[in-house]
Design a protein around this motif. Structure first.
Motif, short mmCIF file in Angstrom:
data_model
loop_
_atom_site.label_atom_id
_atom_site.label_comp_id
_atom_site.label_asym_id
_atom_site.label_seq_id
_atom_site.Cartn_x
_atom_site.Cartn_y
_atom_site.Cartn_z
N ILE A 1 36.74 44.39 40.22
CA ILE A 1 37.69 44.44 39.12
C ILE A 1 37.36 45.57 38.16
N ASP A 2 38.37 46.42 37.91
CA ASP A 2 38.24 47.52 36.94
C ASP A 2 38.87 47.15 35.60
N ALA A 3 39.96 46.38 35.63
CA ALA A 3 40.66 46.02 34.39
C ALA A 3 41.50 44.76 34.60
N VAL A 4 41.59 43.95 33.57
CA VAL A 4 42.44 42.76 33.55
C VAL A 4 43.35 42.92 32.34
N VAL B 1 42.79 33.92 48.61
CA VAL B 1 42.09 34.70 47.60
C VAL B 1 41.31 33.74 46.70
N TYR B 2 40.11 34.14 46.31
CA TYR B 2 39.33 33.35 45.35
C TYR B 2 38.38 34.29 44.60
N ALA B 3 37.86 33.80 43.47
CA ALA B 3 36.92 34.60 42.67
C ALA B 3 35.51 34.32 43.14
N VAL B 4 34.82 35.35 43.60
CA VAL B 4 33.41 35.26 43.96
C VAL B 4 32.59 35.07 42.68
N ASP B 5 32.95 35.85 41.69
CA ASP B 5 32.37 35.74 40.35
C ASP B 5 33.40 36.33 39.38
N ARG B 6 33.04 36.56 38.14
CA ARG B 6 34.01 37.02 37.15
C ARG B 6 34.39 38.50 37.30
N ASP C 1 37.55 32.72 31.42
CA ASP C 1 37.25 31.39 31.96
C ASP C 1 38.48 30.77 32.62
N SER C 2 39.65 30.90 31.98
CA SER C 2 40.86 30.29 32.54
C SER C 2 41.30 30.99 33.82
N LEU C 3 41.19 32.32 33.89
CA LEU C 3 41.54 33.03 35.13
C LEU C 3 40.54 32.71 36.24
N TYR C 4 39.27 32.67 35.90
CA TYR C 4 38.26 32.32 36.90
C TYR C 4 38.56 30.94 37.49
N ALA C 5 38.93 29.99 36.64
CA ALA C 5 39.26 28.63 37.10
C ALA C 5 40.46 28.64 38.04
#
Length: 150
Positions: A108-111, A42-47, A10-14
């Motif tokens: 995304i493969d890994a965080v 750059v922005y997050a389309v989804d998680r 949630d915090s990274l998405y924000a």
């Protein structure tokens, strides 16, 4: 062994819902070695997906088309994250911007937490745009609007 995280928290998405800068790490198409560049479109389309736009004059466009594996380094809440993934071209050229750009999605493969053990980030780095602020804001709006439509 800990489980691999494959989505943004949630915090990274924000963080990726407003303007931020990241380090985009690619494989250089000429040398085959690693390379790192700071980008802010750059922005997050989804998680599970990040979207970015790059000027065609950047070496990064060729690097990404030659080798789709990337790592995005982002300064988060109290730590630094490495987001590994693979690139897909979404729109080339990107419609609705005043110069030739390419729009990519990172699946995304890994965080992973990339900060060394026992350390905590006190504050994320900040940057300032040193050219015409009005022009910068207008260009940022155009690029982000175009990326969201792509």
């Amino acid at each position: 062994m800990s489980e691999v995280v494959t989505q943004l928290s949630d915090s990274l998405y924000a963080i990726f819902q407003s303007e931020t800068f990241v380090l985009l790490n690619t494989v250089d198409q000429e040398s085959g070695g690693p390379t790192s560049s700071a980008i802010s479109w750059v922005y997050a389309v989804d998680r599970s997906k990040l979207r970015l736009a790059l000027d065609h004059r950047s070496r990064l466009v060729g690097n990404l088309k030659a080798n789709p594996r990337v790592t995005v380094t982002v300064f988060g809440q109290e730590t630094i994250y490495a987001i590994n993934g693979h690139i897909e071209v979404v729109q080339d050229p990107l419609d609705g911007v005043p110069f030739n750009m390419c729009c990519f999605d990172i699946h995304i493969d890994a965080v992973r937490n990339a900060l060394f053990y026992g350390a905590q980030l006190v504050s994320p780095p900040e940057y300032a745009k040193v050219y015409d602020q009005r022009a910068a804001d207008m260009l940022d709006r155009q690029v982000f609007d175009a990326m969201k439509k792509a």
